[in-house]
Design a protein around this motif. Structure first.
Motif, PDB file in Angstrom:
ATOM      1  N   GLN A  87      -1.629  -2.114  -3.641  1.00 50.16           N
ATOM      2  CA  GLN A  87      -0.894  -2.049  -2.524  1.00 50.16           C
ATOM      3  C   GLN A  87      -0.715  -3.498  -2.307  1.00 50.16           C
ATOM      4  O   GLN A  87       0.428  -4.017  -1.802  1.00 50.16           O
ATOM      5  CB  GLN A  87      -1.394  -1.405  -1.516  1.00 50.16           C
ATOM      6  CG  GLN A  87      -1.210   0.122  -1.733  1.00 50.16           C
ATOM      7  CD  GLN A  87      -0.141   0.900  -1.722  1.00 50.16           C
ATOM      8  OE1 GLN A  87       0.852   0.420  -1.008  1.00 50.16           O
ATOM      9  NE2 GLN A  87       0.157   1.723  -2.424  1.00 50.16           N
ATOM     10  N   ASP A  88      -1.769  -4.225  -2.479  1.00 45.95           N
ATOM     11  CA  ASP A  88      -1.672  -5.784  -2.360  1.00 45.95           C
ATOM     12  C   ASP A  88      -2.688  -6.424  -2.950  1.00 45.95           C
ATOM     13  O   ASP A  88      -3.440  -5.725  -3.901  1.00 45.95           O
ATOM     14  CB  ASP A  88      -2.068  -5.915  -0.733  1.00 45.95           C
ATOM     15  CG  ASP A  88      -3.182  -5.421  -0.309  1.00 45.95           C
ATOM     16  OD1 ASP A  88      -4.231  -5.510  -0.861  1.00 45.95           O
ATOM     17  OD2 ASP A  88      -2.995  -4.749   0.844  1.00 45.95           O
ATOM     18  N   THR A 134       0.019  -6.007  -7.226  1.00 47.38           N
ATOM     19  CA  THR A 134       1.127  -5.339  -6.796  1.00 47.38           C
ATOM     20  C   THR A 134       2.088  -5.187  -7.869  1.00 47.38           C
ATOM     21  O   THR A 134       2.159  -6.027  -9.017  1.00 47.38           O
ATOM     22  CB  THR A 134       1.751  -6.290  -5.684  1.00 47.38           C
ATOM     23  OG1 THR A 134       2.167  -7.312  -6.135  1.00 47.38           O
ATOM     24  CG2 THR A 134       0.731  -5.987  -4.530  1.00 47.38           C
TER      25      THR A 134
END
Length: 472
Positions: A87-88, A134
């Motif tokens: 996600q990050d 990501t």
């Protein structure tokens, strides 16, 4: 129609003797295709023989031994994109221990014959943090590793844009930091087109000269003004123009411009000096040989008969023959140079050139003022300089003397944009400046004087109104 198709197809294919532009990523290099010639590009060496007969724009892969192989079309199954993504990147720490493969392991993979794409896949599989990145970070990582390990090159046909980007990226000082967008403005503001007569003065390794010739398409006349002993045309030769393009090119030394304007140009003066120098050199050499023979004779005064070595006579005759051959070749070259100078002088004497282009490292003001006299009225001129102050001086001088209208001093600004899904933004690194351009249009000298006089005089209507007010 069939013949036209065959000719165009032949022109679009690579052949021996052609100049080509090699591209790898954002790096370019201009080379000439020769038989079994080793080319070094981006720390790799290879031969271009396998590229002969292929179309321009073809992508090749460098194999072991320096041979080129056509790169197969990319299939959907060859994608290296990972299906898993984080996600990050907040939990990723760059401590240098995320990659399990060492440099020695990568070299071993290369020795085993693994290609660049396979090495990149191995790096992805052995990276402990790749799956946590990501999707955008993964794509950036793959692009960076491909650029480092994949040995692909693309062979392109030379053009103004490619060569300008090549010089600006590799050796910007050679072309006075002339950027390709500034080059496009020079060709537009100078109204360069087929069938025109253009005067070019540049010290940009011949890049501006080649760009003007490419835009004219082999029709018209180009007069290159050059400083020093001879013109520089390395950039122009990289275009690989056919022979009929060179017929439109003329050259004239800048040091003879004042003599041509005054009508005192002597075309045979330099030839006479060179012949006198060559004759003096020949006399000195012959005197040295004569003195050598006399010394040999004086060293043996007691012998009544002088013995002559036949091998020495043959060597002396060979030297005489070579000296005469060099003198003849020099005479032919001087005659060709005199004819070129005469043809260029004949074109300039008409003072009806259709445009002027100046792009040099010298101060442009005296050059511009001297060469504007060869331009016909209502014709454009453009001057490029890396700095603004010399062009401001030219602008002020032209406004004072007249002879030019529509004067504009501009600078170009260029910035690249990254256009990708969900991440379109300006590129962080950009060129600081592309130089400055001074452009304008010539007018007849009489019209310029009349216009200046008309400006200096007070308008008649205003003078009448002042008289009425004073009388009242």
């Amino acid at each position: 129609m069939a013949e036209c198709g065959n000719d165009s197809d032949a022109e679009s294919r690579i052949s021996y003797g052609d100049y080509v532009v090699l591209k790898r990523g954002d790096v370019f290099k201009s080379v000439q295709v020769e038989n079994k010639k080793k080319v070094i590009f981006e720390k790799q060496w290879f031969f271009l023989d396998n590229a002969v007969g292929q179309l321009y724009g073809t992508k090749f892969e460098i194999e072991a031994g320096g041979s080129l192989k056509l790169k197969a079309a990319k299939h959907t199954g060859d994608s290296l994109d990972s299906k898993e993504a984080g996600q990050d990147n907040r939990h990723i720490v760059d401590d240098g221990r995320s990659q399990k493969l060492t440099r020695d392991d990568i070299e071993t993979l290369k020795e085993q014959g693994l290609k660049g794409q396979e090495i990149v896949q191995q790096l992805i599989d052995n990276s402990t943090t790749f799956k946590d990145k990501t999707e955008f970070a993964q794509e950036k990582y793959i692009k960076k590793k491909k650029k480092k390990y994949e040995s692909d090159i693309t062979i392109l046909k030379p053009s103004t844009r490619l060569l300008a980007m090549m010089y600006h990226g590799r050796e910007p000082g050679k072309i006075c930091h002339l950027r390709y967008d500034s080059m496009a403005q020079i060709l537009t503001l100078g109204n360069i087109h087929a069938g025109s007569k253009i005067i070019v003065f540049e010290t940009c390794a011949g890049l501006v000269l080649g760009s003007v010739m490419e835009r004219m398409g082999g029709f018209g006349s180009v007069i290159q003004m050059y400083p020093g002993g001879g013109p520089t045309r390395a950039g122009m030769e990289s275009f690989g123009f056919p022979s009929h393009f060179h017929e439109m090119l003329h050259e004239f030394p800048l040091c003879k411009v004042n003599a041509l304007l005054a009508g005192t140009l002597d075309l045979s003066e330099k030839d006479a000096d060179s012949e006198a120098n060559s004759s003096r050199n020949g006399q000195s050499e012959s005197s040295q040989e004569t003195s050598g023979v006399s010394e040999e004779k004086s060293s043996e005064p007691q012998s009544m008969e002088v013995s002559v070595d036949p091998q020495e006579e043959m060597r002396r005759a060979e030297r005489e023959r070579l000296r005469g051959q060099k003198a003849q070749e020099k005479k032919v070259k001087m005659e060709e140079k005199r004819k070129k100078l005469a043809s260029a002088a004949a074109l300039l004497e008409g003072r009806n050139a259709d445009g002027l282009v100046i792009a040099s490292r010298f101060h442009p003001c005296p050059v511009l003022m001297g060469l504007l006299k060869f331009i016909a009225p209502s014709r454009p001129f453009v001057v490029y300089c890396q700095y603004r102050e010399p062009l401001i001086e030219c602008y002020t001088k032209l406004r004072e003397q007249g002879g030019a209208i529509s004067l504009r001093l501009t600078d170009s600004w260029l910035r690249h944009y990254q256009v990708l899904p969900n991440r379109t933004h300006p590129v962080l690194l950009m060129s600081g400046g592309g130089g400055y351009l001074l452009s304008g249009t010539t007018v007849a000298a009489d019209a310029a004087k009349a216009r200046n006089q008309h400006k200096s005089e007070e308008p008649v209507a205003k003078r009448l109104k002042l008289d009425e007010i004073s009388s009242a």
